[in-house]
Each structure stands twice: as C-alpha cells, then as structure tokens.
Design an enzyme around this catalytic site. Structure first.
Site, mmCIF file in Angstrom:
data_model
loop_
_atom_site.group_PDB
_atom_site.id
_atom_site.type_symbol
_atom_site.label_atom_id
_atom_site.label_comp_id
_atom_site.label_asym_id
_atom_site.label_seq_id
_atom_site.Cartn_x
_atom_site.Cartn_y
_atom_site.Cartn_z
ATOM 1 N N CYS A 189 0.754 -3.286 0.140
ATOM 2 C CA CYS A 189 1.315 -3.505 1.477
ATOM 3 C C CYS A 189 0.296 -3.264 2.588
ATOM 4 O O CYS A 189 0.475 -3.761 3.696
ATOM 5 C CB CYS A 189 2.530 -2.612 1.697
ATOM 6 N N CYS A 217 2.612 2.844 3.704
ATOM 7 C CA CYS A 217 2.704 3.215 2.299
ATOM 8 C C CYS A 217 2.366 1.991 1.469
ATOM 9 O O CYS A 217 2.603 0.856 1.883
ATOM 10 C CB CYS A 217 4.095 3.744 1.955
ATOM 11 N N HIS A 262 8.982 -7.654 6.446
ATOM 12 C CA HIS A 262 7.784 -7.089 5.814
ATOM 13 C C HIS A 262 7.126 -8.140 4.925
ATOM 14 O O HIS A 262 7.254 -8.108 3.703
ATOM 15 C CB HIS A 262 8.197 -5.857 5.009
ATOM 16 N N GLY A 273 1.753 0.240 -2.737
ATOM 17 C CA GLY A 273 1.959 0.329 -4.172
ATOM 18 C C GLY A 273 0.850 1.118 -4.844
ATOM 19 O O GLY A 273 -0.322 0.965 -4.513
#
Length: 390
Positions: free
Chosen positions: A89, A376, A346, A378
């Site tokens: 992300c 945040c 997102h 993965g």
C-alpha cells in the site's frame, strides 16, 4: 546542499469499484495524470530524468513495468525511463522517497513520483494464482504459532484479521470504529463541497465524457446503518466493509526537483520533503507499522507531534488511525482532516501519492507548515514522510 521539493501535485478522481473508471486501462489513466501534471506545471517534459511509479498487483494490464508503459502511453520522449515500485500500500509513497533520494544525491534533477491501481480491472485476489504457491512460504512457518492462536487468521497472513487483532488489543468497539467511519465520510463530503479537492483533481477523459469527482463519499451515513453490515473476518468481530477502506481505481503524481533547479526553470515549489523513513513491525497484525514509523520520522526530523499541522494516516481499516492516535496523542482535528480512504477510497499503488497530493495542497490552503503522512503496508512495513510547506 541539494534538497527535494514538490512543484506540482495532481491526482485523478477516485473511482469506486466497477464505477466510472472501470475499463480504463491502467496505462491510459497513468498517462492522463502524467500529462495533467506536465500541463499544470508548464515543464518541458524533455527535462524529466525519470518516473518512479507505484503499483501493487502488477499483472495483466499493470504488468510489464507499468511506470515505463505510462511514460510511453503519455507520448513522452522514449529517452525518459520509468520503473515500478512495490511496497504494497505504500508503493507510491516509497516512489516519492526514491525520487527524493535521487534528487538529493545528484542522480537526477527532475523526477516524477506517483502510482496507479485499477482494482476494478485487476482485483487483489488476481495475484493468487493456483499452483504458484502460498503467500509467504517459510515466513508463514516462522509465525505459525501466532497465526494459529488468534481466530480469523486461519494460519495465514490476513490484513482483515490483523485489523480485528488491533481492535481487540486497543479495546476499540464496533461503535467506535463505525463512528470514525461516519466522520471520515462527513469530513470528505465537507471538503468536496467546499472545493478543497478542486486544485488537486485532474479531470479524466473517458470516451466522450469527463470524470471529475470522487465517487466513494457517502454523506449522511450513520452508525445505525453501518451496524447492519456483516463482519467477514470474525463472526463476532468489529471489522466490516463500512469501517474499512474502499476498493477503488485511481492514479496520482507529483513533480519533484531541487530548489536550485526549480529556480532556474522558473518553477515555484509548494513543499519540501523534510524527512522520509520506512520501518518494519509485526507482520501478523501487519497494520501497526505507522506507529513506529511516525516515531522514527519525528526523531530524525527533530520535530514533535505538536509541530505537525496535519496528518494523513491511511484508513486501511478504522483501527489503524485510531490505534495510531492513541499511541501518538495527535489531535483528532489534525488527523485526516479531509477524510480518508474509508470515504475516498484506497487504490493501492496510488494511495501513497494520493495522500501526499492531498496533504501538500491542504498545507497550502490552510497555511500550515508541516504535514506527516504514513501508511500501513502488507508484510508489516510502513513509510512515514514529513513535508514542509514552502
């Protein structure tokens, strides 16, 4: 001493899943945003040294180095290279960091950083092809005990289960998460209605029409309505589609150079990359990385939490910004003041750049000096970047 400044920042409107951007090729959307960036800045594209482009699910139309394909699709000179960054992300936020590093080190004088994700066309699960092996391999074995201890994980890394674990660890109730979600939509709707997104959004041409507004914002959402949604990760859980980020399509880009080069080209910087860091954290909960990343960014910058005028903490799931706020003590009014991914959406590989675009424009609108964004990611990593308005 060389620095890294932002002279222009644009994004597409964010399309909801199977919405207005469905069917638009990832390279086409990227190319339109690259050309909007060049047009708004007035730069001669022949001066651009490189394009750093974030993307997460790099298969299908997003494969083959979508960053380079975007350059070619935009009609820019073949001499301009491009590459694709995957830090999940945080991919396009990492692209901003790599661009800043190239500028400060003297490897480049003008760089574009940004990213794209077309989740309607290339869904997240598209990367999990049968016969190619389980995600994580021996990493799953390393954390097997923890992955089997908390319900919801099923022995595998799972962001939704991680969000449930964070909510449990911090004592966050379903009502608190839904209240946060409603606030995200209300803030985004208020910002849209006040024209706060107008300067950052570039219209996207689709056939004979134009797409100009974010599609995910739902003003009038209520906690009572959200209370009826299912909890897919735990039967008695708190995470729902209503208090998680939306699956979306979009692209965003920033034109970056040095102060000296900007002056020579007659460009006006709007912000400086003050501090950029990345760190790792618990890969099982996976989403708590913004907490240590923020602490590291503040330590290296010499700033305190009270010095920051606005925070963009990606709303992957509502427990992420709420746990971050508990740990940092940041003021609620400064946290995602224009709403976040719960309302806006997102688009994975574009989100880091989208947050940056929104943040630097917000600092300009409000006269704030410092802004911090964090994501945040993965695998339990997180980027944090501090911008100084100019």
């Amino acid at each position: 001493m060389r620095d890294a400044v932002i002279v222009e920042a644009v994004r597409s409107p964010i399309g909801k899943r199977n919405g207005s951007l469905k069917g638009v090729h990832a390279v086409e959307l990227s190319a339109q945003i690259l050309n909007a960036l060049a047009a708004r800045s007035g730069i001669d594209v022949n001066l651009i040294d490189d394009v750093h482009w974030g993307n997460v699910i790099s298969i299908g139309e997003q494969s083959g180095n979508v960053g380079r394909m975007a350059v070619l699709g935009a009609g820019w000179p073949e001499s301009i290279p491009g590459f694709t960054v995957d830090r999940q992300c945080g991919s396009s936020q990492q692209a901003i960091s790599t661009a800043a590093a190239a500028l400060i080190s003297g490897q480049a004088d003008v760089v574009v950083a940004g990213g794209v994700e077309m989740m309607s066309n290339v869904p997240m699960q598209a990367a999990n092809v049968e016969g190619t092996g389980e995600l994580g391999g021996p990493a799953v074995t390393r954390y097997a005990d923890e992955l089997n201890r908390f319900p919801g994980f099923g022995g595998r890394f799972n962001q939704g289960a991680g969000a449930e674990k964070i909510a449990a660890d911090y004592g966050l109730s379903r009502t608190q998460l839904d209240e946060y979600s409603v606030e995200s939509h209300e803030r985004a709707a208020a910002a849209r209605d006040a024209g706060m997104f107008d300067a950052e959004i570039a219209a996207v041409t689709i056939d004979d029409s134009t797409f100009t507004a974010d599609e995910g914002i739902r003003p009038g959402s209520t906690v009572d309505r959200l209370a009826g949604l299912k909890t897919p990760f735990l039967d008695d859980g708190v995470i729902t589609a209503g208090n998680a980020s939306q699956i979306s399509d979009g692209a965003a880009a920033l034109l970056m150079t040095t102060s000296e080069k900007a002056a020579s080209l007659g460009l006006t910087p709007i912000a400086r990359v003050h501090t950029a860091v990345v760190t790792g954290d618990d890969p099982v909960k996976m989403l708590t990385g913004p907490i240590p990343a923020t602490a590291l960014a503040l330590k290296r910058s010499g700033l305190s939490i009270g010095d920051i005028d606005a925070f963009e903490v990606n709303e992957a799931f509502a427990p992420v910004p709420l746990a971050w706020q508990i740990e940092t003590g940041a003021a609620s009014k400064r946290l995602n003041p224009l709403g976040g991914a719960i309302a806006l959406g997102h688009p994975l590989g574009a989100s880091g750049a989208r947050l940056a675009v929104t943040l630097v424009h917000h600092l300009t609108h409000t006269g704030g000096r410092y802004g911090l964004q964090t994501m945040c990611e993965g695998g339990g990593t997180a980027n944090a970047t501090i911008y100084e308005a100019l």
